[in-house]
Design an enzyme around this catalytic site. Sequence first.
Site, PDB file in Angstrom:
ATOM      1  N   ASP A 192      19.727 -58.857  18.537  1.00 41.99           N
ATOM      2  CA  ASP A 192      20.059 -57.677  18.704  1.00 41.99           C
ATOM      3  C   ASP A 192      19.991 -57.526  19.949  1.00 41.99           C
ATOM      4  O   ASP A 192      19.155 -55.978  19.600  1.00 41.99           O
ATOM      5  CB  ASP A 192      18.508 -57.411  17.086  1.00 41.99           C
ATOM      6  N   ARG A 223      11.065 -48.987   8.498  1.00 39.92           N
ATOM      7  CA  ARG A 223      11.000 -49.620   9.607  1.00 39.92           C
ATOM      8  C   ARG A 223       9.614 -48.770  10.485  1.00 39.92           C
ATOM      9  O   ARG A 223       8.774 -49.384  10.416  1.00 39.92           O
ATOM     10  CB  ARG A 223      11.837 -49.533  10.668  1.00 39.92           C
ATOM     11  N   HIS A 263      17.522 -47.381   8.835  1.00 44.13           N
ATOM     12  CA  HIS A 263      17.170 -46.443  10.372  1.00 44.13           C
ATOM     13  C   HIS A 263      18.402 -44.648  10.491  1.00 44.13           C
ATOM     14  O   HIS A 263      19.103 -45.102   9.869  1.00 44.13           O
ATOM     15  CB  HIS A 263      17.713 -46.924  11.540  1.00 44.13           C
ATOM     16  N   CYS A 283      23.609 -47.387  18.065  1.00 47.06           N
ATOM     17  CA  CYS A 283      22.673 -48.045  18.006  1.00 47.06           C
ATOM     18  C   CYS A 283      22.588 -48.618  19.635  1.00 47.06           C
ATOM     19  O   CYS A 283      21.671 -49.275  19.401  1.00 47.06           O
ATOM     20  CB  CYS A 283      22.663 -49.345  16.826  1.00 47.06           C
TER      21      CYS A 283
HETATM   22  N1  ARG Z   1      20.146 -55.486  13.430  1.00 51.97           N
HETATM   23  C1  ARG Z   1      19.311 -54.746  13.387  1.00 51.97           C
HETATM   24  C2  ARG Z   1      18.870 -53.909  13.017  1.00 51.97           C
HETATM   25  O1  ARG Z   1      18.741 -54.265  12.293  1.00 51.97           O
HETATM   26  C3  ARG Z   1      20.130 -54.309  13.386  1.00 51.97           C
HETATM   27  C4  ARG Z   1      19.774 -52.336  14.074  1.00 51.97           C
HETATM   28  C5  ARG Z   1      20.928 -50.939  14.631  1.00 51.97           C
HETATM   29  N2  ARG Z   1      19.851 -50.477  15.303  1.00 51.97           N
HETATM   30  C6  ARG Z   1      19.846 -49.006  15.406  1.00 51.97           C
HETATM   31  N3  ARG Z   1      19.839 -48.188  16.381  1.00 51.97           N
HETATM   32  N4  ARG Z   1      19.825 -48.513  14.390  1.00 51.97           N
HETATM   33  O2  ARG Z   1      17.050 -53.992  14.093  1.00 51.97           O
END
Ligand code: ARG
Length: 279
Positions: free
Chosen positions: A79, A149, A178, A272
């Site tokens: 990632d 998160r 996010h 992202c």
């Molecule tokens: N697979 C990553 C996660 O779930 C994707 C992150 C995407 N990044 C973002 N800035 N939204 O953490």
Amino acid sequence: MTSVLPRPVAATEPVARPRHYVMCRPEHFEVRYAINPWMRPGEPVDRERAVAQWEALRQTYVDLGHRVDLIDPVPGLPDMVYAANGATVVDGVVLCARFRHPERAPEAAAHRAFFAAAGYPVVEPRFVNEGEGDLLVVGDVVLAGYGFRTDPRAHAEVAAVFEREVVPLELVDPRYYHLDTAVAVLDDATIAWLPAAFSPAAQEELRARFPDAVVASPADAAVLGLNAVSDGRHVVLPAQATGLAAALRERGYEPVPVDLSELLKGGGGPKCCTLEVRS
Ligand code: ARG
């Protein structure tokens, strides 16, 4: 002596500002764990295609006149291509990330080392924050997502480190885990957003602060259309978000569509993949 005056522009015409970005080539990209609803570990990912799509994104920024620095990808951190999560940089100060999931935790140290080596002052956080995934700078304020998160206790840290007002915004839809999947910063005073991704209180807050915001349709948000990168005028966004592109054009922005379909399998889009360095 001749003086060259800038061409007069309409007061409303969006103006681009050259940006400085950090990106991470998806050399080790794969989907082998699921930490958001977009990720399906059984489904195949075409890494070569992911790299080609990512290269096109990088070239797009370069063609727009932006600076792109590259952080080395680390084997075993699939990632890491989502560089926006690795840190937040405001006024040349780096607030390091602290990831929610152990699978991504080591990315924080890679970013810390990268910025320290480049001579930036780096601050280690106490609480979970996933960088620009949840911390979006709009003019003088920082919009701060929480609910999936970033720990809301990180908000006071962010305010102290950057000496900026922090606006907490609760996210309620797991697809938009996010903040940068539900809000796109278009310039220092304007956002595009998906109201349904937020709690009623957060919706009220955003409506009050951004009465002129572009409201995205659920269909555009569902292709991560809001995961867009704007330089104030050009808005780089997923090509599938055609309705949002049209709405932006109507407002005087120049949509720049890119295809990042392979990276969407990890739950990410252009934003992202793009960490902004604000000096
Ligand atoms: N697979 C990553 C996660 O779930 C994707 C992150 C995407 N990044 C973002 N800035 N939204 O953490």
